[in-house]
Design a protein around this motif. Sequence first.
Motif, PDB file in Angstrom:
ATOM      1  N   GLY A   2       0.774  -1.206  -0.045  1.00  0.00           N
ATOM      2  CA  GLY A   2       0.031   0.054  -0.020  1.00  0.00           C
ATOM      3  C   GLY A   2       0.620   1.111  -0.063  1.00  0.00           C
ATOM      4  O   GLY A   2       2.067   1.127   0.046  1.00  0.00           O
ATOM      5  N   PRO A   3       0.153   2.402  -0.052  1.00  0.00           N
ATOM      6  CA  PRO A   3       0.851   3.646  -0.121  1.00  0.00           C
ATOM      7  C   PRO A   3       1.517   3.966   1.433  1.00  0.00           C
ATOM      8  O   PRO A   3       1.132   3.418   2.420  1.00  0.00           O
ATOM      9  N   VAL A   4       2.705   4.660   1.383  1.00  0.00           N
ATOM     10  CA  VAL A   4       3.370   5.052   2.479  1.00  0.00           C
ATOM     11  C   VAL A   4       2.482   6.122   3.221  1.00  0.00           C
ATOM     12  O   VAL A   4       1.906   7.002   2.678  1.00  0.00           O
ATOM     13  N   PRO A   5       2.453   5.731   4.676  1.00  0.00           N
ATOM     14  CA  PRO A   5       1.497   6.539   5.448  1.00  0.00           C
ATOM     15  C   PRO A   5       2.024   7.990   5.715  1.00  0.00           C
ATOM     16  O   PRO A   5       3.109   8.071   5.345  1.00  0.00           O
ATOM     17  N   ASP A   6       1.175   8.668   6.104  1.00  0.00           N
ATOM     18  CA  ASP A   6       1.548  10.215   6.428  1.00  0.00           C
ATOM     19  C   ASP A   6       2.476  10.275   7.693  1.00  0.00           C
ATOM     20  O   ASP A   6       3.362  11.186   7.693  1.00  0.00           O
ATOM     21  N   GLY A   7       2.112   9.788   8.687  1.00  0.00           N
ATOM     22  CA  GLY A   7       2.764   9.801   9.907  1.00  0.00           C
ATOM     23  C   GLY A   7       3.589   8.765  10.404  1.00  0.00           C
ATOM     24  O   GLY A   7       3.536   7.565   9.556  1.00  0.00           O
ATOM     25  N   PRO A   8       4.152   8.881  11.316  1.00  0.00           N
ATOM     26  CA  PRO A   8       5.088   7.821  11.845  1.00  0.00           C
ATOM     27  C   PRO A   8       4.067   6.526  12.426  1.00  0.00           C
ATOM     28  O   PRO A   8       3.114   6.776  12.819  1.00  0.00           O
ATOM     29  N   ASP A   9       5.061   5.609  12.729  1.00  0.00           N
ATOM     30  CA  ASP A   9       4.178   4.287  13.092  1.00  0.00           C
ATOM     31  C   ASP A   9       4.433   4.120  14.463  1.00  0.00           C
ATOM     32  O   ASP A   9       5.791   3.268  14.947  1.00  0.00           O
ATOM     33  N   LEU A  10       3.844   4.660  15.433  1.00  0.00           N
ATOM     34  CA  LEU A  10       4.096   4.580  16.695  1.00  0.00           C
ATOM     35  C   LEU A  10       3.670   3.192  17.189  1.00  0.00           C
ATOM     36  O   LEU A  10       4.110   2.871  18.359  1.00  0.00           O
ATOM     37  N   ASP A  11       2.685   2.673  16.768  1.00  0.00           N
ATOM     38  CA  ASP A  11       2.339   1.509  17.311  1.00  0.00           C
ATOM     39  C   ASP A  11       3.535   0.406  17.044  1.00  0.00           C
ATOM     40  O   ASP A  11       3.657  -0.564  17.964  1.00  0.00           O
ATOM     41  N   LEU A  12       4.385   0.485  15.931  1.00  0.00           N
ATOM     42  CA  LEU A  12       5.379  -0.505  15.897  1.00  0.00           C
ATOM     43  C   LEU A  12       6.568  -0.102  17.193  1.00  0.00           C
ATOM     44  O   LEU A  12       6.980  -0.927  17.814  1.00  0.00           O
ATOM     45  N   VAL A  13       6.471   1.041  17.473  1.00  0.00           N
ATOM     46  CA  VAL A  13       7.455   1.317  18.501  1.00  0.00           C
ATOM     47  C   VAL A  13       6.948   0.794  20.108  1.00  0.00           C
ATOM     48  O   VAL A  13       7.733   0.125  20.649  1.00  0.00           O
ATOM     49  N   ARG A  14       5.536   0.865  20.093  1.00  0.00           N
ATOM     50  CA  ARG A  14       4.990   0.310  21.267  1.00  0.00           C
ATOM     51  C   ARG A  14       5.169  -1.163  21.357  1.00  0.00           C
ATOM     52  O   ARG A  14       5.491  -1.747  22.146  1.00  0.00           O
TER      53      ARG A  14
END
Length: 228
Positions: free
Chosen positions: A161-173
């Motif tokens: 899919g397309p690159v999201p606009d914002g960072p992936d905070l869920d992955l950090v968590r």
Amino acid sequence: MNPESFAALARGRLIVSCQAGQGHPLRDTAALTRMARSAVAGGAVAIRCGGVGGVADVAAIAGAVDVPVIGLTKDGTDGVFITPTVAAARAVVAAGARIVAADATFRPRPDGRPLGESIAAVHEAGALFMADVATLEEGVAADAAGADIVATTLAGYTGPGPVPDGPDLDLVRALRRRLPAAVIVAEGRYHSPEAAAAALAAGATSVVVGTAITDPRWITSRFAAALG
């Protein structure tokens, strides 16, 4: 430097990425070196650099700043292209990087060698290994393979899919929950101080910011768009 000393240095602090691609007005080693020095003067505790400028950028910046350099090369634009081979990893250390950043996704590597061989080569040369991952599973696997630092650099860039606009905070968590003792660096689309602070709140040891600090073309375009 060992992982503990890097964590102590970087915990709660900012790392700045100083890179510029081919055709960018700042694609010049001397310009990026001055940018790195400016970032350090502003409070960066480490510089991530290299990219398409490769070992020339790494060497110049490592010789110009008194903070650790996280070095990398970029070979192409598809698949595994961030420090993609064992030879590239060794070259980055030889150029003066104290930490080598490399793609640690599950995608096939150009030299056909497993990630662990790049990690071992970097350790044998006396440097640390930063694993750039896109998913929780890749981060866990990189940690198990011996990576000293796990970074979310490629989150959102390897999917269909397309690159999201914002960072992936869920992955950090998720990484912090699974790897409570790991050095976890948040990177990828951190475009505001608030987003960087949110990464620390989510469990990141440190945050890498690049474009929002070091790309005046991108920064100008945001202002121009806002003015309409």
